[in-house]
Design an enzyme around this catalytic site. Structure first.
Site, mmCIF file in Angstrom:
data_model
loop_
_atom_site.group_PDB
_atom_site.id
_atom_site.type_symbol
_atom_site.label_atom_id
_atom_site.label_comp_id
_atom_site.label_asym_id
_atom_site.label_seq_id
_atom_site.Cartn_x
_atom_site.Cartn_y
_atom_site.Cartn_z
ATOM 1 N N LYS A 94 -19.773 -16.482 -27.336
ATOM 2 C CA LYS A 94 -18.659 -17.033 -26.549
ATOM 3 C C LYS A 94 -17.418 -17.252 -27.420
ATOM 4 C CE LYS A 94 -20.934 -16.104 -23.942
ATOM 5 N NZ LYS A 94 -20.736 -15.087 -22.889
ATOM 6 N N ARG B 159 -1.255 -7.112 -27.115
ATOM 7 C CA ARG B 159 -0.899 -5.854 -26.445
ATOM 8 C C ARG B 159 0.125 -6.072 -25.323
ATOM 9 N NH1 ARG B 159 -6.246 -4.214 -24.214
ATOM 10 N NH2 ARG B 159 -5.321 -2.182 -23.739
ATOM 11 N N LYS C 45 -0.017 -7.795 -22.563
ATOM 12 C CA LYS C 45 -0.571 -7.714 -21.212
ATOM 13 C C LYS C 45 -0.759 -9.139 -20.687
ATOM 14 C CE LYS C 45 -2.877 -3.262 -21.846
ATOM 15 N NZ LYS C 45 -2.081 -2.524 -20.861
ATOM 16 N N GLN D 255 -2.538 -10.344 -17.520
ATOM 17 C CA GLN D 255 -3.995 -10.434 -17.463
ATOM 18 C C GLN D 255 -4.512 -11.772 -18.005
ATOM 19 O OE1 GLN D 255 -5.557 -6.911 -19.373
ATOM 20 N NE2 GLN D 255 -4.949 -5.593 -17.676
ATOM 21 N N HIS E 251 -9.176 -16.170 -16.188
ATOM 22 C CA HIS E 251 -9.582 -15.614 -17.485
ATOM 23 C C HIS E 251 -9.665 -16.709 -18.555
ATOM 24 C CE1 HIS E 251 -9.873 -12.465 -20.603
ATOM 25 N NE2 HIS E 251 -9.164 -13.314 -21.324
ATOM 26 N N HIS F 78 -12.369 -19.422 -17.731
ATOM 27 C CA HIS F 78 -13.711 -18.881 -17.933
ATOM 28 C C HIS F 78 -14.086 -18.868 -19.412
ATOM 29 C CE1 HIS F 78 -16.622 -15.459 -18.368
ATOM 30 N NE2 HIS F 78 -17.206 -16.138 -17.413
ATOM 31 N N LYS G 159 -14.444 0.047 -11.251
ATOM 32 C CA LYS G 159 -13.817 -1.171 -11.767
ATOM 33 C C LYS G 159 -14.029 -2.380 -10.857
ATOM 34 C CE LYS G 159 -9.390 -3.162 -13.169
ATOM 35 N NZ LYS G 159 -7.942 -2.915 -13.358
ATOM 36 N N THR H 83 -16.535 -7.095 -10.420
ATOM 37 C CA THR H 83 -16.425 -8.433 -9.839
ATOM 38 C C THR H 83 -17.614 -8.705 -8.926
ATOM 39 O OG1 THR H 83 -14.009 -8.207 -9.911
ATOM 40 C CG2 THR H 83 -14.910 -10.012 -8.594
ATOM 41 N N GLN I 286 -20.383 -9.678 -11.166
ATOM 42 C CA GLN I 286 -20.202 -11.058 -11.607
ATOM 43 C C GLN I 286 -20.667 -12.038 -10.523
ATOM 44 O OE1 GLN I 286 -19.269 -12.275 -14.494
ATOM 45 N NE2 GLN I 286 -17.630 -11.085 -15.452
#
Length: 268
Positions: A128, A141, A143, A146, A151, A154, A208, A212, A215
């Site tokens: 983790k 990068r 991004k 995102q 995110h 989590h 892709k 989800t 998950q």
């Protein structure tokens, strides 16, 4: 109200009186919460404030080779973590129980389970911590879109929870939770590895949106297992079970909301 208070006190006592392996305190990052909190705190400062500010006037890092190596490592590491459950017989996922339809294992087997559980839990916690680099790479990068609440929440919660689990209240529920999460990460990081190979491999990433689903399926299985241990009155740390259930429900809501916004809205 009196019944609720007794329930709360019972779970509090369960945490306080839980017998933990003292050797765990000698392991890296486990002596006190300080180092772990510093790592998570630094992570949050970087991905939410310092990192985006630093990259504001800089070109995005490509990190192609780094991403390939990182994702390959995570796939192999997740495979190894998942394989650790093979050291424990399936029937012992409900061990230490009364009324779970399984006999209590011999003392030697119980000791073996505890050793395997503690060792696996530390490596899971380590995983983790390494996964915090997911967000760091997003920032480097450029991004930033995102770096969502889902995110960051989590990654932060799983790192904190993994430490607290091993340090405060290790229980056999962690075997199922850790195994399922490791299997999902094998799939997830395999996807990221293929994506890091370049645009010519994009045609292999048609699945892709199903990540989800995977998950959510993972969380559904976790929730079923955890509720089952309560329904069968298994002699497992109930405070830990309630903690896991709370987190799983939050993740189900957040991942469902993400899926709805990311895919349902586009097709509407």
């Amino acid at each position: 109200m009196a019944s609720l208070m007794r329930h709360v006190v019972s779970n509090y006592n369960e945490v306080v009186q839980n017998i933990k392996d003292p050797v765990v305190d000698t392991w890296p990052l486990m002596g006190s919460p300080g180092p772990m909190l510093c790592i998570v705190g630094t992570y949050l400062i970087f991905v939410l404030k310092a990192g985006p500010k630093m990259m504001e006037k800089k070109p995005a890092f490509q990190l192609n080779t780094v991403m390939l190596l990182y994702n390959a490592f995570q796939v192999l590491f997740s495979i190894w973590l998942a394989s650790l459950v093979l050291d424990i017989e399936i029937k012992n996922l409900f061990s230490f129980v009364h009324g779970c339809n399984f006999h209590l294992p011999p003392d030697a087997e119980i000791k073996h389970i505890q050793v395997v559980l503690s060792r696996a839990a530390w490596w899971y916690f380590f995983a983790k911590i390494t996964e915090l680099f997911d967000t760091v790479f997003f920032v480097l990068r450029k991004k930033q879109d995102q770096v969502t609440f889902l995110h960051v929440y989590h990654h932060t919660v799983t790192a904190l929870s993994a430490w607290c689990y091993l340090k405060l209240l290790p229980g056999e529920q962690g075997i199922v939770v850790g195994f399922l999460n490791s299997v999902v990460h094998i799939i997830m990081y395999s996807y990221y590895f293929i994506a890091a190979l370049g645009s010519k491999y994009k045609k292999y990433l048609w699945w892709k949106k199903y990540m989800t689903w995977i998950q959510l399926l993972q969380f559904g299985i976790m929730l079923f297992y955890l509720i089952l241990t309560l329904a069968m009155d298994c002699r497992l740390p109930k405070a830990l079970t309630y903690f896991f259930i709370t987190n799983v429900i939050i993740f189900i809501y957040l991942f469902s909301d993400f899926y709805r916004k990311a895919y349902k809205t586009k097709t509407a």
